[in-house]
Design a protein around this motif. Sequence first.
Motif, PDB file in Angstrom:
ATOM      1  N   GLN A   5       0.836  -1.201   0.000  1.00 43.29           N
ATOM      2  CA  GLN A   5       0.000   0.000   0.000  1.00 43.29           C
ATOM      3  C   GLN A   5       0.875   1.257   0.000  1.00 43.29           C
ATOM      4  N   VAL A   6       1.896   1.274   0.818  1.00 40.03           N
ATOM      5  CA  VAL A   6       2.805   2.417   0.872  1.00 40.03           C
ATOM      6  C   VAL A   6       3.538   2.570  -0.453  1.00 40.03           C
ATOM      7  N   ILE A   7       4.044   1.471  -0.990  1.00 42.17           N
ATOM      8  CA  ILE A   7       4.769   1.529  -2.263  1.00 42.17           C
ATOM      9  C   ILE A   7       3.854   2.017  -3.385  1.00 42.17           C
ATOM     10  N   PHE A   8       2.623   1.530  -3.429  1.00 36.97           N
ATOM     11  CA  PHE A   8       1.690   1.956  -4.476  1.00 36.97           C
ATOM     12  C   PHE A   8       1.423   3.458  -4.399  1.00 36.97           C
ATOM     13  N   ASN A   9       1.121   3.957  -3.202  1.00 44.35           N
ATOM     14  CA  ASN A   9       0.804   5.377  -3.061  1.00 44.35           C
ATOM     15  C   ASN A   9       2.024   6.262  -3.311  1.00 44.35           C
ATOM     16  N   LEU A  10       3.195   5.844  -2.852  1.00 43.63           N
ATOM     17  CA  LEU A  10       4.399   6.630  -3.116  1.00 43.63           C
ATOM     18  C   LEU A  10       4.740   6.636  -4.609  1.00 43.63           C
ATOM     19  N   THR A  11       4.576   5.488  -5.247  1.00 45.10           N
ATOM     20  CA  THR A  11       4.821   5.419  -6.687  1.00 45.10           C
ATOM     21  C   THR A  11       3.840   6.299  -7.444  1.00 45.10           C
ATOM     22  N   PHE A  12       2.600   6.294  -7.020  1.00 44.71           N
ATOM     23  CA  PHE A  12       1.584   7.151  -7.639  1.00 44.71           C
ATOM     24  C   PHE A  12       1.997   8.619  -7.555  1.00 44.71           C
ATOM     25  N   ILE A  13       2.418   9.056  -6.385  1.00 45.90           N
ATOM     26  CA  ILE A  13       2.818  10.454  -6.186  1.00 45.90           C
ATOM     27  C   ILE A  13       4.056  10.796  -7.001  1.00 45.90           C
ATOM     28  N   VAL A  14       5.051   9.919  -6.986  1.00 45.90           N
ATOM     29  CA  VAL A  14       6.295  10.175  -7.726  1.00 45.90           C
ATOM     30  C   VAL A  14       6.033  10.246  -9.224  1.00 45.90           C
ATOM     31  N   LEU A  15       5.226   9.317  -9.739  1.00 44.99           N
ATOM     32  CA  LEU A  15       4.932   9.330 -11.172  1.00 44.99           C
ATOM     33  C   LEU A  15       4.148  10.574 -11.575  1.00 44.99           C
ATOM     34  N   LEU A  16       3.274  11.054 -10.705  1.00 48.92           N
ATOM     35  CA  LEU A  16       2.552  12.289 -11.023  1.00 48.92           C
ATOM     36  C   LEU A  16       3.483  13.492 -11.001  1.00 48.92           C
ATOM     37  N   ILE A  17       4.406  13.512 -10.051  1.00 46.54           N
ATOM     38  CA  ILE A  17       5.341  14.632  -9.965  1.00 46.54           C
ATOM     39  C   ILE A  17       6.215  14.697 -11.220  1.00 46.54           C
ATOM     40  N   PHE A  18       6.704  13.545 -11.676  1.00 41.46           N
ATOM     41  CA  PHE A  18       7.573  13.523 -12.854  1.00 41.46           C
ATOM     42  C   PHE A  18       6.794  13.541 -14.161  1.00 41.46           C
ATOM     43  N   GLY A  19       5.483  13.472 -14.100  1.00 43.68           N
ATOM     44  CA  GLY A  19       4.649  13.586 -15.296  1.00 43.68           C
ATOM     45  C   GLY A  19       4.732  12.392 -16.225  1.00 43.68           C
ATOM     46  N   THR A  20       4.988  11.222 -15.682  1.00 47.82           N
ATOM     47  CA  THR A  20       5.098  10.012 -16.482  1.00 47.82           C
ATOM     48  C   THR A  20       3.706   9.474 -16.790  1.00 47.82           C
ATOM     49  N   GLN A  21       3.253   9.674 -17.994  1.00 47.39           N
ATOM     50  CA  GLN A  21       1.944   9.219 -18.470  1.00 47.39           C
ATOM     51  C   GLN A  21       0.852   9.443 -17.423  1.00 47.39           C
ATOM     52  N   PRO A  22       0.514  10.692 -17.141  1.00 46.17           N
ATOM     53  CA  PRO A  22      -0.421  10.980 -16.056  1.00 46.17           C
ATOM     54  C   PRO A  22      -1.810  10.363 -16.246  1.00 46.17           C
ATOM     55  N   ILE A  23      -2.279  10.228 -17.471  1.00 45.73           N
ATOM     56  CA  ILE A  23      -3.600   9.646 -17.686  1.00 45.73           C
ATOM     57  C   ILE A  23      -3.608   8.178 -17.267  1.00 45.73           C
ATOM     58  N   LEU A  24      -2.562   7.446 -17.618  1.00 46.68           N
ATOM     59  CA  LEU A  24      -2.457   6.046 -17.228  1.00 46.68           C
ATOM     60  C   LEU A  24      -2.316   5.911 -15.717  1.00 46.68           C
ATOM     61  N   VAL A  25      -1.499   6.751 -15.113  1.00 43.06           N
ATOM     62  CA  VAL A  25      -1.271   6.693 -13.670  1.00 43.06           C
ATOM     63  C   VAL A  25      -2.564   6.978 -12.904  1.00 43.06           C
ATOM     64  N   ILE A  26      -3.270   8.013 -13.296  1.00 42.60           N
ATOM     65  CA  ILE A  26      -4.524   8.369 -12.627  1.00 42.60           C
ATOM     66  C   ILE A  26      -5.580   7.288 -12.858  1.00 42.60           C
ATOM     67  N   SER A  27      -5.613   6.729 -14.068  1.00 43.05           N
ATOM     68  CA  SER A  27      -6.580   5.654 -14.362  1.00 43.05           C
ATOM     69  C   SER A  27      -6.325   4.434 -13.486  1.00 43.05           C
ATOM     70  N   LEU A  28      -5.062   4.054 -13.331  1.00 46.93           N
ATOM     71  CA  LEU A  28      -4.745   2.907 -12.477  1.00 46.93           C
ATOM     72  C   LEU A  28      -5.069   3.192 -11.013  1.00 46.93           C
ATOM     73  N   PHE A  29      -4.853   4.417 -10.586  1.00 49.38           N
ATOM     74  CA  PHE A  29      -5.182   4.786  -9.209  1.00 49.38           C
ATOM     75  C   PHE A  29      -6.688   4.673  -8.963  1.00 49.38           C
ATOM     76  N   PHE A  30      -7.484   5.181  -9.901  1.00 49.31           N
ATOM     77  CA  PHE A  30      -8.935   5.092  -9.749  1.00 49.31           C
ATOM     78  C   PHE A  30      -9.425   3.655  -9.887  1.00 49.31           C
TER      79      PHE A  30
END
Length: 72
Positions: A5-30
């Motif tokens: 859970q911690v790794i998933f949420n930290l990875t989500f935040i890091v990927l959003l900060i670096f702008g790595t495919q934000p649509i895919l990242v947000i879709s996987l989070f939802f």
Amino acid sequence: MNVSQVIFNLTFIVLLIFGTQPILVISLFFLKNIVQLTIYSKLMSKLKVGNMLFWTPVHDMVLTLYLITMGS
């Protein structure tokens, strides 16, 4: 579950900060949250505590912050 859970949420935040495919990242989070809420809703209906379903995403983030700051 706590470490993943911690790794998933930290990875989500890091990927959003670096702008790595934000649509895919947000879709996987939802998608993760939808699956989690679906499972929890069935569980909470059996336990007859359905009014707590709204707090599940909040609890998820608070638990993650707690585990990061206090350790697991």
